[in-house]
Motif scaffolding. Structure first.
Motif, PDB file in Angstrom:
ATOM      1  N   THR A  57      -0.056  -1.630   7.044  1.00  0.00           N
ATOM      2  CA  THR A  57      -0.748  -0.396   7.392  1.00  0.00           C
ATOM      3  C   THR A  57      -1.906  -0.705   8.331  1.00  0.00           C
ATOM      4  N   SER A  58      -1.913  -0.087   9.502  1.00  0.00           N
ATOM      5  CA  SER A  58      -2.958  -0.321  10.495  1.00  0.00           C
ATOM      6  C   SER A  58      -4.337  -0.028   9.912  1.00  0.00           C
ATOM      7  N   GLY A  59      -5.270  -0.945  10.125  1.00  0.00           N
ATOM      8  CA  GLY A  59      -6.634  -0.764   9.658  1.00  0.00           C
ATOM      9  C   GLY A  59      -6.880  -1.255   8.248  1.00  0.00           C
ATOM     10  N   HIS A  60      -5.821  -1.687   7.529  1.00  0.00           N
ATOM     11  CA  HIS A  60      -5.955  -2.178   6.162  1.00  0.00           C
ATOM     12  C   HIS A  60      -5.444  -3.615   6.066  1.00  0.00           C
ATOM     13  N   GLN A  61      -5.949  -4.332   5.049  1.00  0.00           N
ATOM     14  CA  GLN A  61      -5.377  -5.634   4.743  1.00  0.00           C
ATOM     15  C   GLN A  61      -3.957  -5.463   4.222  1.00  0.00           C
ATOM     16  N   PRO A  62      -3.046  -6.360   4.543  1.00  0.00           N
ATOM     17  CA  PRO A  62      -1.707  -6.287   3.954  1.00  0.00           C
ATOM     18  C   PRO A  62      -1.773  -6.516   2.445  1.00  0.00           C
ATOM     19  N   LEU A  63      -1.018  -5.715   1.697  1.00  0.00           N
ATOM     20  CA  LEU A  63      -0.900  -5.905   0.252  1.00  0.00           C
ATOM     21  C   LEU A  63       0.423  -6.600  -0.052  1.00  0.00           C
ATOM     22  N   ASN A  64       0.405  -7.362  -1.147  1.00  0.00           N
ATOM     23  CA  ASN A  64       1.610  -8.031  -1.621  1.00  0.00           C
ATOM     24  C   ASN A  64       1.731  -7.725  -3.105  1.00  0.00           C
ATOM     25  N   ILE A  65       2.677  -6.836  -3.475  1.00  0.00           N
ATOM     26  CA  ILE A  65       2.803  -6.355  -4.849  1.00  0.00           C
ATOM     27  C   ILE A  65       4.074  -6.945  -5.438  1.00  0.00           C
ATOM     28  N   THR A  66       3.930  -7.684  -6.537  1.00  0.00           N
ATOM     29  CA  THR A  66       5.064  -8.391  -7.130  1.00  0.00           C
ATOM     30  C   THR A  66       5.355  -7.867  -8.525  1.00  0.00           C
ATOM     31  N   VAL A  67       6.644  -7.564  -8.792  1.00  0.00           N
ATOM     32  CA  VAL A  67       7.041  -7.031 -10.101  1.00  0.00           C
ATOM     33  C   VAL A  67       8.392  -7.619 -10.493  1.00  0.00           C
ATOM     34  N   LEU A  68       8.747  -7.438 -11.760  1.00  0.00           N
ATOM     35  CA  LEU A  68      10.103  -7.744 -12.228  1.00  0.00           C
ATOM     36  C   LEU A  68      10.881  -6.452 -12.395  1.00  0.00           C
ATOM     37  N   GLY A  69      10.453  -5.591 -13.263  1.00  0.00           N
ATOM     38  CA  GLY A  69      11.083  -4.292 -13.445  1.00  0.00           C
ATOM     39  C   GLY A  69      10.043  -3.336 -13.969  1.00  0.00           C
ATOM     40  N   THR A  70       9.702  -2.325 -13.215  1.00  0.00           N
ATOM     41  CA  THR A  70       8.570  -1.479 -13.584  1.00  0.00           C
ATOM     42  C   THR A  70       8.560  -0.233 -12.714  1.00  0.00           C
TER      43      THR A  70
END
Length: 408
Positions: A255-268
């Motif tokens: 997303t322009s203007g924001h830090q990249p997020l890295n979201i990690t899950v198994l099942g949720t």
């Protein structure tokens, strides 16, 4: 509408009815006790508001504001929002509308106490301010295939849409996109994008379901291979991730203007809001467990918590989440909880595909929940009923004025 929403509407209807009949002095002792109990559960500020606002002089003053809205629109507003039936005696309808509005806009109603005496909104005819109607958004999206060709999903019929390697893309009878991967798949990448005024639902090749809000893009492979399942998101989406203990599901934001997020899950199940024009990226967890990272930092969320990363913040702010607010868009509502007008108008801009122009500043906060299938003028007239703001709609532009500023 969920059972919780239906119960909320029924509760609003009951309390509005009790408030009205207290004014009419027709409450039984049992009903008096019920209303007193409800009032005692409210915040001190809300109790003070109800004491002052639910009097005939204030109701009469509010009716002057409702008189500026035509009867048909007022009726539609209250019946759509509160699911009430118009009373048999027509003379009671304006008072019911005012009482119902009091319930819907508890936070906004504080203006009664803080509003300077004699401060009336400028008298500009509604026909001049609402020159055209704008309909709400709907199921609209564009699917870009690996070769760069595109499919307009809202205008295609159900059935098979395309073949990507050994993966077939289908549109089911509910209008959702589904991927069916075959054997020996060599994955390629597809991208689905919703415009302003659009939303869509997709089932990824692993069975994960994704609901896309307006102005959202999701990039993903046509088959998940290897040790991880990775997708890229810009905008807002709700994920119900298919269980796979051997392969993490990962959402990366871009997303322009924001830090990249890295979201990690198994099942949720979780919601991610990552819009360019919002001050923060917000990850809200409904079930399961997720890790949310940005740069060298990471936080682990439990259900009912959210991670907020402001554009200018050094790290995450983890706090309790209002999950109903996070999922309101998916359930068909524009949700306002202590929301400033700029935040509300960003939602309106995305959902109604309009440009917003501010002429002055409104430093008030609003509470309420408005169905997203409501026409734009109905939404704006309801916001105007607070007495804080007025709007002008010309073409695809909505101009916002504080009520102490003449709207020329």
């Amino acid at each position: 509408m969920t059972s919780t929403d239906e119960q909320d509407f029924r509760d609003m209807e009951q309390i509005a009815d009790l408030l009205l009949r207290r004014l009419q002095e027709t409450l039984s002792a049992e009903e008096e006790a019920l209303l007193d109990k409800w009032l005692s559960d409210q915040s001190p500020a809300s109790r003070e508001f109800y004491t002052q606002a639910t009097t005939w002089p204030v109701i009469e003053q509010e009716l002057q504001r409702f008189n500026a809205i035509d009867d048909a629109t007022a009726g539609i507003m209250m019946q759509e929002w509160l699911k009430v039936k118009q009373p048999a005696r027509r003379v009671l309808w304006p008072y019911w509308a005012a009482a119902a509005a009091v319930i819907l806009f508890i936070g906004a109603g504080i203006w009664y106490m803080n509003r300077p005496a004699g401060d009336q909104p400028p008298a500009m005819p509604m026909a001049e301010r609402y020159r055209n109607e704008i309909l709400p958004g709907g199921d609209k999206a564009l699917l870009q295939l690996a070769d760069g060709s595109t499919i307009v999903l809202d205008s295609t019929k159900s059935g098979s849409l395309a073949l990507q390697g050994n993966t077939r893309i289908l549109k089911n009878d509910q209008g959702e996109i589904v991927y069916k991967a075959g054997r020996d798949v060599q994955p390629v990448y597809n991208k689905i994008s919703t415009p302003r005024g659009g939303q869509y639902t997709i089932t990824l090749p692993d069975g994960t379901r994704v609901w896309l809000n307006a102005s959202t893009t999701l990039r993903y492979p046509t088959a998940f291979t290897g040790n991880e399942r990775i997708v890229e998101l810009s905008g807002e989406a709700y994920f119900e991730v298919a269980q796979d203990a051997n392969r993490h599901f990962r959402v990366q934001t871009n997303t322009s203007g924001h830090q990249p997020l890295n979201i990690t899950v198994l099942g949720t199940s979780f919601n991610v809001q990552a819009y360019t024009d919002e001050p923060a990226q917000i990850t809200t967890l409904l079930t399961g467990k997720v890790s949310v990272g940005a740069g060298s930092q990471a936080v682990v969320l439990q259900p009912g918590r959210k991670a907020v990363l402001d554009k200018t913040a050094a790290g995450f702010n983890v706090q309790a989440a209002d999950t109903a607010a996070a999922l309101a868009w998916k359930e068909g509502f524009i949700y306002m909880q202590d929301a400033d007008l700029a935040e509300i108008m960003r939602q309106i801009s995305r959902w109604y595909d309009v440009d917003i122009v501010f002429e002055g500043n409104v430093t008030k906060q609003f509470d309420g929940k408005i169905p997203r299938d409501t026409k734009l003028t109905t939404v704006l007239k309801a916001l105007e009923s607070t007495g804080w703001v007025q709007f002008k709609v010309v073409g695809k532009t909505v101009t916002v004025y504080p009520t102490d500023q003449t709207t020329n």
